[in-house]
Design a protein around this motif. Sequence first.
Motif, short mmCIF file in Angstrom:
data_model
loop_
_atom_site.label_atom_id
_atom_site.label_comp_id
_atom_site.label_asym_id
_atom_site.label_seq_id
_atom_site.Cartn_x
_atom_site.Cartn_y
_atom_site.Cartn_z
N ALA A 16 0.83 -1.21 0.00
CA ALA A 16 0.00 0.00 0.00
C ALA A 16 0.86 1.26 0.00
O ALA A 16 0.54 2.25 -0.69
CB ALA A 16 -0.93 -0.01 1.21
N GLN A 17 1.95 1.24 0.76
CA GLN A 17 2.83 2.41 0.80
C GLN A 17 3.53 2.63 -0.53
O GLN A 17 3.69 3.78 -0.98
CB GLN A 17 3.85 2.23 1.92
N GLU A 18 3.97 1.55 -1.17
CA GLU A 18 4.62 1.68 -2.47
C GLU A 18 3.65 2.26 -3.50
O GLU A 18 4.02 3.09 -4.33
CB GLU A 18 5.16 0.33 -2.93
N ALA A 19 2.41 1.81 -3.46
CA ALA A 19 1.41 2.36 -4.38
C ALA A 19 1.16 3.83 -4.08
O ALA A 19 1.01 4.64 -5.00
CB ALA A 19 0.11 1.56 -4.27
N ALA A 20 1.14 4.19 -2.78
CA ALA A 20 0.84 5.57 -2.40
C ALA A 20 1.90 6.54 -2.85
O ALA A 20 1.61 7.73 -3.06
CB ALA A 20 0.64 5.66 -0.89
N ARG A 21 3.15 6.08 -2.99
CA ARG A 21 4.20 7.01 -3.44
C ARG A 21 4.49 6.87 -4.94
O ARG A 21 5.55 7.24 -5.41
CB ARG A 21 5.46 6.84 -2.61
N THR A 22 3.50 6.38 -5.67
CA THR A 22 3.60 6.27 -7.12
C THR A 22 2.73 7.34 -7.77
O THR A 22 1.57 7.51 -7.40
CB THR A 22 3.13 4.87 -7.58
N LEU A 23 3.30 8.05 -8.72
CA LEU A 23 2.60 9.15 -9.39
C LEU A 23 2.57 8.92 -10.89
O LEU A 23 3.55 8.43 -11.47
CB LEU A 23 3.31 10.48 -9.10
N LEU A 24 1.46 9.27 -11.50
CA LEU A 24 1.37 9.23 -12.95
C LEU A 24 2.31 10.25 -13.57
O LEU A 24 2.43 11.38 -13.10
CB LEU A 24 -0.05 9.57 -13.40
N ILE A 25 2.97 9.88 -14.64
CA ILE A 25 3.73 10.84 -15.43
C ILE A 25 2.73 11.71 -16.20
O ILE A 25 1.78 11.19 -16.79
CB ILE A 25 4.69 10.11 -16.38
N PRO A 26 2.89 13.03 -16.17
CA PRO A 26 1.92 13.90 -16.84
C PRO A 26 1.71 13.52 -18.31
O PRO A 26 2.66 13.22 -19.03
CB PRO A 26 2.55 15.29 -16.72
N GLY A 27 0.46 13.52 -18.72
CA GLY A 27 0.12 13.25 -20.10
C GLY A 27 -0.06 11.79 -20.44
O GLY A 27 -0.53 11.45 -21.54
N VAL A 28 0.28 10.88 -19.52
CA VAL A 28 0.18 9.45 -19.83
C VAL A 28 -1.26 8.99 -20.08
O VAL A 28 -1.52 8.30 -21.07
CB VAL A 28 0.86 8.61 -18.73
N PRO A 29 -2.23 9.32 -19.22
CA PRO A 29 -3.59 8.85 -19.50
C PRO A 29 -4.11 9.29 -20.86
O PRO A 29 -4.72 8.51 -21.60
CB PRO A 29 -4.42 9.45 -18.37
N ALA A 30 -3.86 10.55 -21.22
CA ALA A 30 -4.32 11.05 -22.52
C ALA A 30 -3.60 10.34 -23.66
O ALA A 30 -4.20 10.04 -24.70
CB ALA A 30 -4.10 12.56 -22.61
N ALA A 31 -2.30 10.06 -23.48
CA ALA A 31 -1.55 9.36 -24.52
C ALA A 31 -2.09 7.96 -24.75
O ALA A 31 -2.27 7.51 -25.89
CB ALA A 31 -0.07 9.32 -24.14
N LEU A 32 -2.35 7.23 -23.66
CA LEU A 32 -2.90 5.87 -23.80
C LEU A 32 -4.29 5.90 -24.41
O LEU A 32 -4.64 5.05 -25.24
CB LEU A 32 -2.92 5.19 -22.43
N ALA A 33 -5.09 6.89 -23.99
CA ALA A 33 -6.44 7.00 -24.55
C ALA A 33 -6.40 7.27 -26.05
O ALA A 33 -7.20 6.72 -26.82
CB ALA A 33 -7.21 8.11 -23.83
N ALA A 34 -5.46 8.12 -26.48
CA ALA A 34 -5.34 8.42 -27.91
C ALA A 34 -4.94 7.19 -28.70
O ALA A 34 -5.45 6.94 -29.80
CB ALA A 34 -4.32 9.55 -28.12
N LEU A 35 -4.03 6.39 -28.14
CA LEU A 35 -3.61 5.16 -28.82
C LEU A 35 -4.78 4.18 -28.94
O LEU A 35 -5.02 3.60 -30.01
CB LEU A 35 -2.44 4.52 -28.08
N ARG A 36 -5.50 4.00 -27.87
CA ARG A 36 -6.61 3.05 -27.93
C ARG A 36 -7.72 3.56 -28.84
O ARG A 36 -8.36 2.76 -29.54
CB ARG A 36 -7.14 2.77 -26.52
N GLU A 37 -7.93 4.85 -28.84
CA GLU A 37 -8.93 5.43 -29.75
C GLU A 37 -8.55 5.17 -31.20
O GLU A 37 -9.41 4.97 -32.07
CB GLU A 37 -9.06 6.93 -29.49
#
Length: 221
Positions: free
Chosen positions: A79-100
């Motif tokens: 849980a602690q390892e997950a809590a100190r994990t951050l998304l790299i900016p722009g990643v969700p939009a990049a993955l969404a564009a690829l899947r689209e």
Amino acid sequence: MNRSSPLLLIDLDHTLVERVGGPDAWTPAFCAEHGIPAADAPAVFEILRADRSPAGFTRIADRYGLRHSGAALWDAHVAQEAARTLLIPGVPAALAALREAGWTIGVVTNGSTDIQRAKLARTGLLPAVDTVCVSEEAGARKPAPEIFHLAAERLGRTLTPADWMVGNNPATDLQGAHATGLRSIWITPTPAPPLPPQHPAPTYTAPDTPAAATLLLSAPA
């Protein structure tokens, strides 16, 4: 799963997510919480680095007489390892564009299954990809071709030279892509540092995953 869709295998750490602090950043707080001398933090880290699992924490608990079980300590660590994990900016939009655009996406990562999947869940990335293949559950670590083939198998696919691997680590991501016959994008600062002679050159380089996605969307089939 569309077998004719373009296929991307992609690394997790330092490609889709970053971690707050180094790999041993958890040890001072852990020692303070459990009454372990601060000077023993490096030794605690070395125990878990040698066996990053509930068994590793059982050894820590036995060594220091902790009242918690190894399994409970492990769950808290995940849980602690997950809590100190951050998304790299722009990643969700990049993955969404690829899947689209019709891409099939599989995460291929070395590490603990519990921790890597917790990171993906915490950052909301699980619904953004089509499969996840972690070395612990796969029984093979990048750059071994087996883990890449297993990821493709989970997608109902067979890897081809038209498929891609994206990651930041030349020794695991680029070597693995080369050994498996995949095209590759190396996530690296611009200008890219020189690669050691034993490392294959990537197909492209990009400063981050959103830039890599832009390259993939315009790459020839």
